[in-house]
Design a protein around this motif. Structure first.
Motif, short mmCIF file in Angstrom:
data_model
loop_
_atom_site.label_atom_id
_atom_site.label_comp_id
_atom_site.label_asym_id
_atom_site.label_seq_id
_atom_site.Cartn_x
_atom_site.Cartn_y
_atom_site.Cartn_z
N GLY A 164 -3.03 14.03 4.23
CA GLY A 164 -2.44 14.97 3.14
C GLY A 164 -0.49 13.95 2.62
N HIS A 165 -0.67 12.21 2.81
CA HIS A 165 0.10 11.41 3.09
C HIS A 165 -0.46 10.43 1.99
N GLN A 166 0.32 9.64 1.78
CA GLN A 166 -0.49 8.37 0.89
C GLN A 166 -1.41 7.78 1.74
N ASP A 167 -2.30 6.40 0.76
CA ASP A 167 -3.44 6.20 1.87
C ASP A 167 -2.84 5.23 2.99
N SER A 168 -2.22 4.06 2.54
CA SER A 168 -1.38 3.90 3.89
C SER A 168 -1.24 4.18 5.03
N CYS A 169 -0.71 5.39 5.44
CA CYS A 169 -0.22 6.15 5.88
C CYS A 169 -1.65 6.69 7.23
N TYR A 170 -2.71 6.64 6.49
CA TYR A 170 -4.21 7.10 7.34
C TYR A 170 -3.81 6.13 8.40
N VAL A 171 -4.01 4.40 8.17
CA VAL A 171 -4.12 3.37 8.71
C VAL A 171 -3.35 3.10 9.65
N ARG A 172 -1.70 3.63 8.96
CA ARG A 172 -0.72 2.87 10.38
C ARG A 172 -0.43 4.40 11.16
N TYR A 173 -1.05 5.93 11.26
CA TYR A 173 -0.35 6.09 11.46
C TYR A 173 -1.04 7.97 12.31
N ALA A 174 -2.68 7.56 12.06
CA ALA A 174 -3.58 8.29 12.34
C ALA A 174 -3.93 8.65 13.72
#
Length: 73
Positions: free
Chosen positions: A40-50
């Motif tokens: 549900g976040h920006q695409d850039s959040c996925y690689v930073r926070y997943a």
């Protein structure tokens, strides 16, 4: 759904402002967002926070709090 983003951003400031709390400055806090919510976040959040990309987290969904709170609803 930016609770963790803001929480992590200001955590050290909040703790340093408290007369009751302290953190060891050498402590490294690695923020993460549960796999259900990270999309549900920006695409850039996925690689930073997943959790898939956080060393040592194994394969978890990161949703334990929701499963613990469910019986209370």
């Amino acid at each position: 759904y930016d609770v963790n983003c803001q929480y992590h951003k200001y955590l050290r400031d909040c703790i340093s402002d408290s007369p009751f709390l302290e953190l060891d400055q050498a402590l490294k806090i690695v923020p993460g967002i549960g796999l259900w919510h990270v999309h549900g976040h920006q695409d850039s959040c996925y690689v930073r926070y997943a959790s898939n990309f956080i060393t040592g987290t194994a394969r978890i969904d990161g949703e334990i709090m929701e499963t613990l709170w469910a019986p209370l609803n």
